[in-house]
Design an enzyme around this catalytic site. Structure first.
Site, PDB file in Angstrom:
ATOM      1  N   ILE A  60       0.897  -1.163   0.000  1.00  0.00           N
ATOM      2  CA  ILE A  60       0.000   0.000   0.000  1.00  0.00           C
ATOM      3  C   ILE A  60       0.930   1.205   0.000  1.00  0.00           C
ATOM      4  CG2 ILE A  60      -0.199  -0.143   2.539  1.00  0.00           C
ATOM      5  CD1 ILE A  60      -2.915   1.182   2.391  1.00  0.00           C
ATOM      6  N   SER A  61       0.683   2.179  -0.873  1.00  0.00           N
ATOM      7  CA  SER A  61       1.619   3.292  -1.033  1.00  0.00           C
ATOM      8  C   SER A  61       1.628   4.195   0.200  1.00  0.00           C
ATOM      9  CB  SER A  61       1.239   4.119  -2.267  1.00  0.00           C
ATOM     10  OG  SER A  61       1.159   3.282  -3.390  1.00  0.00           O
TER      11      SER A  61
END
Ligand code: SAM
Length: 213
Positions: A60-61
């Site tokens: 997940i960024s």
């Protein structure tokens, strides 16, 4: 844990000092429950200033990266957006707060199914999740007003440029497998204006018009 306080802290310490100013983007980042998009064991770190693992070697960024990419898309609420690289579904949820419809495509089926179920549980009925090679876009649903690639690509595939409306925007991390720079392309008729933004590190975009596996 008070997750809404952690979100306020995230905005105050990670987004505002780095120049995120779009009020709608900030409100979406304050609203979307990022901790639900990571596994339970990582929930306490969900609002940390970094990317986190989501399984299958994917991530997940980082919150700032989600905010800056979203800000660069200049959404006003009426757009059809294509996201390539659904991952956890978090970026799709942020986009869904700010655009009319979000089409998001993920190559790893298990990840896509998990994101789809969560987005449905959270009530995001304007997000459509697809499994497949996003480097080819979604020709059956094109054209799009915005395209966001959330994996590192050697270049922006021509086929995606063709699926963008005139006046549309593409944002993507472009570079090597190990480091990239955020590019923003704005379509004007048959040509594109290119801008270069922040350096970044994303997992690779793997597919026919990306990196080979
Ligand atoms: N947007 C995501 C989020 O909010 O959690 C983060 C995306 S993660 C950095 C990159 C994702 O792109 C991974 O889940 C990876 O499997 C996916 N991906 C890589 N190549 C792809 C391709 N050709 N088509 C679709 N998804 C791809």
């Amino acid at each position: 844990m008070d997750y809404s306080e952690l979100r306020r802290e995230m905005v105050r310490t990670q987004l505002l000092p780095r120049g995120i100013t779009d009020r709608r983007v900030i409100d979406a980042m304050l609203k979307v429950p990022r901790h639900l998009f990571v596994g339970e064991a990582l929930r306490h770190r969900a609002y940390d200033d970094c990317a986190l693992p989501i399984g299958e070697g994917q991530t997940i960024s980082q919150p700032y990266m989600v905010a800056v990419m979203t800000e660069l898309l200049e959404l006003d609420g009426d757009e059809r957006v294509l996201e390539i690289g659904t991952g956890s579904g978090y970026q799709a949820a942020v986009l869904a707060e700010l655009a009319r419809e979000v089409f998001t495509i993920e190559r790893i089926e298990d990840i896509a199914k998990r994101a789809e179920a969560l987005l449905r549980d959270l009530g995001y009925d304007n997000v459509y999740v697809f499994v497949g090679d996003g480097t080819k876009g979604l020709p059956d649903y094109a054209p799009f007003d915005r395209i966001l690639i959330t994996a590192g690509t050697p270049e922006i595939p021509e086929v995606l440029k063709k699926q963008l409306n005139d006046g549309g925007i593409i944002v993507a991390p472009v570079g090597s497998k190990y480091s990239q720079q955020l590019f923003r392309l704005i379509k004007k008729g048959h040509s594109f204006k290119t801008e270069y933004h922040t350096p970044c590190v994303f997992v690779p975009l793997i597919g026919e018009y990306g990196w080979k596996e």
